[in-house]
Design an enzyme around this catalytic site. Structure first.
Site, PDB file in Angstrom:
ATOM      1  N   PRO A   2      -3.884   5.762  13.238  1.00 18.02           N
ATOM      2  CG  PRO A   2      -5.666   6.322  14.611  1.00 18.02           C
ATOM      3  CD  PRO A   2      -5.264   6.210  13.192  1.00 18.02           C
ATOM      4  CD  GLU A   3       1.189   1.434  13.012  1.00 19.54           C
ATOM      5  OE1 GLU A   3       1.725   0.534  13.673  1.00 19.54           O
ATOM      6  OE2 GLU A   3       1.654   1.853  11.939  1.00 19.54           O
ATOM      7  NE  ARG A 123      -8.425  10.895   5.284  1.00 15.23           N
ATOM      8  CZ  ARG A 123      -7.235  10.383   4.974  1.00 15.23           C
ATOM      9  NH1 ARG A 123      -6.209  10.578   5.774  1.00 15.23           N
ATOM     10  NH2 ARG A 123      -7.079   9.673   3.887  1.00 15.23           N
TER      11      ARG A 123
END
Ligand SMILES: [Zn+2]
Length: 293
Positions: A2-3, A123
């Site tokens: 995600p940015e 993750r």
């Protein structure tokens, strides 16, 4: 990963159920994510009213009535889900009652707003930490972060000053979190394409000998603002890990002009070039060699 626009989208999705609400219960279902949870993590959250939910770069920051701040980072694959009683369901973006895979539900907040907020992270590169607000300046995770790209501080003059004398590529300079905070590979590629600047251009060319911003610097800052605002308006992007997790907070389809479009025709009007990809500082750079100089 995600940015900034995705994180901002998540913030806007969580704001209505977090701000002004009390954390009735908090649960960390494992000892760690990317880092171990602090031993008093839950104790410092339970019973606290969230007075505001802000963002700094890619960190979500929940202000607590105690004077603490809950810092949250999505890492590579983290996402939030808001679960509300069905009767309370609101149409629209941020109500998703079903877990994708609850084995990866690692943190839960039960809010007095009636919502359960679940942090899911397969993750486990995400992390959360509670910090006293008056100690934020000393926080290693935040120290050294440059200006917010959508903040008032960040303009062509500031960017030119930061890039003056830099012999690195423009792309590397924009990814440097000290120059500007929260930009990642995707939006740097997009901003460079929209401003017609080559990712290989030397960063110092944004500044005149006197350290004034060049027209390139002004164009680039304008493109950064446009691309981030467009993406936030579109609700962030849908990419890789997130593509399959339809229904989770903050990831929506968004079309890029250059990112992940190798071999396609450039979208710049009358350009006709072909989008190319090459590896730069270990990351894929997508660009149009014809209209990006
Ligand atoms: Zn082009």
């Amino acid at each position: 990963m995600p940015e900034l626009p995705e994180v901002e989208t998540v913030r806007r999705g969580l704001q209505p159920v977090m701000e002004g609400a009390k954390i009735l219960n908090a649960e960390a279902r494992r000892p760690d994510l990317r880092f171990p949870f602090q031993p008093d993590f839950v104790a410092r959250l339970k019973g606290q009213v969230v007075t505001g939910l802000g963002r700094r770069a890619k960190y979500l920051m929940a202000d607590l009535a105690s004077g603490d701040v809950l810092l949250m980072h999505l890492g590579m694959s983290g996402s939030f889900r808001v679960i509300k009683p069905e009767s309370d369901a609101q149409p629209g973006a941020f109500h998703y009652p079903k877990a994708k895979d609850s084995a990866h539900d690692h943190v839960l907040f039960r809010m007095s707003s009636g919502a359960d907020i679940v942090f899911n992270d397969p993750r486990r590169f995400g992390y959360m930490k509670v910090i006293a607000r008056n100690a934020l300046d000393d926080e290693p995770l935040l120290r050294g972060l440059g200006p917010e790209p959508l903040g008032n501080e960040f303009d062509a003059a500031m960017l030119a000053r930061s890039c003056a004398g830099k012999t690195t590529s423009l792309k590397a300079a924009l990814l440097d979190q000290r120059v500007v905070a929260g930009l990642g590979n995707i939006y740097v590629c997009e901003a460079l394409h929209r401003s017609h600047l080559s990712p290989r251009r030397i960063a110092a060319t944004l500044s005149t000998k006197k350290g004034e911003p060049t027209d390139h610097a002004k164009r680039l800052v304008g493109a950064i603002h446009t691309v981030l605002n467009d993406a936030i308006k579109a609700g962030g992007s849908s990419l890789r890990d997130h593509r399959q997790t339809t229904g989770e907070l903050g990831y929506f389809q968004h079309s890029f002009r250059v990112y992940d479009r190798e071999g396609e025709t450039c979208t710049t009007p009358r350009c006709g070039g072909t989008i190319k990809r090459f590896t730069q500082n270990g990351r894929s750079t997508f660009w149009c060699p014809k209209c990006q100089k």
